[in-house]
Design an enzyme around this catalytic site. Sequence first.
Site, PDB file in Angstrom:
ATOM      1  N   ARG A 479      35.700 -21.394  14.527  1.00 58.03           N
ATOM      2  CA  ARG A 479      36.679 -22.443  14.792  1.00 58.03           C
ATOM      3  C   ARG A 479      37.231 -23.326  13.936  1.00 58.03           C
ATOM      4  O   ARG A 479      36.277 -23.574  12.929  1.00 58.03           O
ATOM      5  CB  ARG A 479      35.472 -23.447  15.669  1.00 58.03           C
ATOM      6  CG  ARG A 479      36.448 -24.684  16.369  1.00 58.03           C
ATOM      7  CD  ARG A 479      37.182 -24.239  17.435  1.00 58.03           C
ATOM      8  NE  ARG A 479      36.371 -23.234  18.549  1.00 58.03           N
ATOM      9  CZ  ARG A 479      35.847 -24.185  19.544  1.00 58.03           C
ATOM     10  NH1 ARG A 479      36.565 -25.427  19.799  1.00 58.03           N
ATOM     11  NH2 ARG A 479      35.358 -23.745  20.574  1.00 58.03           N
ATOM     12  N   HIS A 509      28.124 -14.504  13.589  1.00 53.63           N
ATOM     13  CA  HIS A 509      27.768 -15.794  12.840  1.00 53.63           C
ATOM     14  C   HIS A 509      26.761 -15.368  11.838  1.00 53.63           C
ATOM     15  O   HIS A 509      26.507 -16.374  11.021  1.00 53.63           O
ATOM     16  CB  HIS A 509      27.209 -16.615  14.000  1.00 53.63           C
ATOM     17  CG  HIS A 509      26.971 -17.958  13.386  1.00 53.63           C
ATOM     18  ND1 HIS A 509      25.621 -18.626  13.420  1.00 53.63           N
ATOM     19  CD2 HIS A 509      27.848 -18.934  13.198  1.00 53.63           C
ATOM     20  CE1 HIS A 509      25.844 -19.796  12.621  1.00 53.63           C
ATOM     21  NE2 HIS A 509      27.028 -20.196  12.467  1.00 53.63           N
ATOM     22  N   ARG A 639      18.208 -31.456  12.877  1.00 48.03           N
ATOM     23  CA  ARG A 639      19.337 -32.542  12.234  1.00 48.03           C
ATOM     24  C   ARG A 639      20.246 -33.094  13.320  1.00 48.03           C
ATOM     25  O   ARG A 639      20.326 -34.206  12.980  1.00 48.03           O
ATOM     26  CB  ARG A 639      20.286 -31.335  11.420  1.00 48.03           C
ATOM     27  CG  ARG A 639      21.366 -32.016  10.672  1.00 48.03           C
ATOM     28  CD  ARG A 639      22.605 -31.233  10.331  1.00 48.03           C
ATOM     29  NE  ARG A 639      23.146 -30.944  11.277  1.00 48.03           N
ATOM     30  CZ  ARG A 639      24.251 -29.956  10.959  1.00 48.03           C
ATOM     31  NH1 ARG A 639      24.054 -29.002   9.803  1.00 48.03           N
ATOM     32  NH2 ARG A 639      24.801 -29.469  11.825  1.00 48.03           N
TER      33      ARG A 639
END
Length: 784
Positions: A479, A509, A639
Amino acid sequence: MGRGVGLDVESTIDMSNQADTAAENPAIAPADAAISAASNDAIAAGPSVAVTVAPAEAPVANGAIEDAKPQPLRIDKDLTAPELFLNRELTWLGFNGRVLQEAGDERNPLLERLKFLAITASNLDEFFMKRIGGLKQQVVAGMHELTVDGRTPQQQIAECYAVVREMERRQRELMPQILGQLETFGIRLRRYDNLSADERKTIREYYYKNIFPLVTPQAMDPAHPFPFVSNLSLNLLVTARYQNDSDPLMARVKVPLGFGIPRFLRIGNQNDFIKLEDVIANNLDLLFPSMLIDSYELFRVTRNANTERDEDEADDLLALIESELRDRRFAPIVRLETIAGMNATHRGMLAAELGLDERSDVFEVDGMLSLRDLMELASIDAPALHDPPHHPVDHPRLTVGRSIFHVIRDAGSVLLLHPYEFFSTSVERFLREAAEDPKVRAIKMTLYRTSSDSKIISLLCEAARNGKQVAVVVELKARFDEAANIYFAERLESYGIHVTYGVMGLKTHSKVILVIRQDYNGLRRYAHIGTGNYHPGTARLYADYGLLTCDNTIGEDLTEFFNYLTTGYMPDRPYRKILPAPVLLKRALLTRIDREIKLHSPASPGLIQFKMNALEDVDVTRALYRASQAGVKVDLIVRDTCRLRPGLPGLSDNVRVVSIVGRFLEHGRIYYFRNGGNEEYFIGSADCMKRNLESRVEVVAPVEDAQLRKELRAVIDIQLRPNRCQWEMQPDGAYLRTAASDAAIGAQQALIEFAATRQIEETKTKKRRSKGFARRTIRQNGGD
């Protein structure tokens, strides 16, 4: 070096605010004390839930739940009750709120605070482009399916808007505070009407010569339909009229940012700046000569970034992605931002022309639009106003002057810690020596993101020129990096490199390099498996891990893995050590969680510790709940997005969730299982998100060397100890800082010191070994 929190260059954002580009990232519901992350007072006010929880739709203000009557917590056998799960979008917004807290933390240097402020605004842009855009698509499609936390798409949009408006209010409070304090250090953002006559003349001349030719007014009248407004562009809506004519005319003027044109123009030789839109607005006579300017009003739009098409219907994936990029430029608008006080008629006209609901989709801003551009000011060279410079160290085991392949062969495996250790002298060196070494026969690599100034592409091309067999799997669907990756793919192909685009329907990925080398005893496989992209820029700002190894079994597994990527064929491949997604990883994690439950006993207590960017997958969340119910201790370092609620009696009493926010963006993934004392450590590219586990190609690999496990143990322990970077989640989803954590050194600073100490100790060890070898040699030769 400045701080880099918030921008996942798994989601890179062009900070120059060019019109049609932006980035990626993944938020706490009203009942989850969502807004509590948006201000200090709100965080302190967030309620703590014990046996009861607030209703899922309780109204919120300033982060506190109002009029929320506690309800009994429903812990059903299958763990399906919505109140057991936090919302993905809202918990991500909570993370952005924690980043915003850093902008308000006066212990941080001023320009670092300004940078954090810019990052939160940039993150919100991305949030609207991706997450709100996706939710709006669901609403338009008539989707009413509830999320696991019990929300419809429209409910999520409404609750997100409430949190965003509170967060933007806090941003508008902080900006003048920070800029006011910067003035005492000679850094000023000035208004046009405060400039002297000479300064106005100088800035007008500069504007006329260097920027004015790029400015194009676009009229709006029957002969000129409403113009196209590009994504994230800054615009002036100008109302003008001819002399002695009462009928107003309207025009849109785009502020031409990017391509070398800054948002803030320097005045003179000092650190005095003025916004470009102020210069344009106060020199409109150049655009509309002999006309009277009635008004000018600023506005900005955000477009949906979700323009993916069906790959199965595409004959050419490259052409498909190129068409998606064109689609994105003209995608529907999801947000309109206007300056406070805009004429109500003008505001309504803009909303109508852009296809928005004026009541909900228009965000009025009392102050500067596009705070992300403050990154320009935050980069001013003023060392006293930045964090102390951070200088990575060379990995102590990667001896200079010796073949990196010999080093890896002797060590077996080497653990890399970025950005605490140089990317250039580890990963880039690995690829450079592979390109140059005459004994290297082949290089295979996955490429998700890299930068235009990266040496990675050049090194792959050099390897091909040197006669190596080079195969690269380029992810065209990364993206906001699609255009760059198309360019890289075409460049690689021009050198005769075998370029493929991965497996149909799945994003590749993983971060893997496989090198096949002719060693003295036959072909040997060397590999790098990482948690971060092959991107030198983010390697300086993102906290990631990498494994350099010549483990034969891992090498064989990766051979099978690349054969899968380059063919798409999915036979039962005999993976023995790596855990690839989507075929093995999710099942492997769930199996190991279940194993930890079975092995748990008072004599041998179970322990699960995950460090990741997000915990969104519902199956993994439920499995961790069950582990806690069985008495297994679960430590999660997450996170941003986290569905799991810690500390709920009878459900998650044994779970602790912390979030680390600091100088660097936490990006690495570690999975640890005590396994009855036979410990397992894994690192890799995958988060515990449904998309990562089920619709992406990921690689997670074991770390088996005892010394490397000690290093990973140190990383986990440092982040779990109370420290300044640490936020701890409460049962209601709010995050708190404790006095103990505030008083302790930040985890990231501790890791800077850890890397430096490790290098010093390794150097001392090498010197002792060298002296010992010299003494033995002297004795053997009959010397003193």
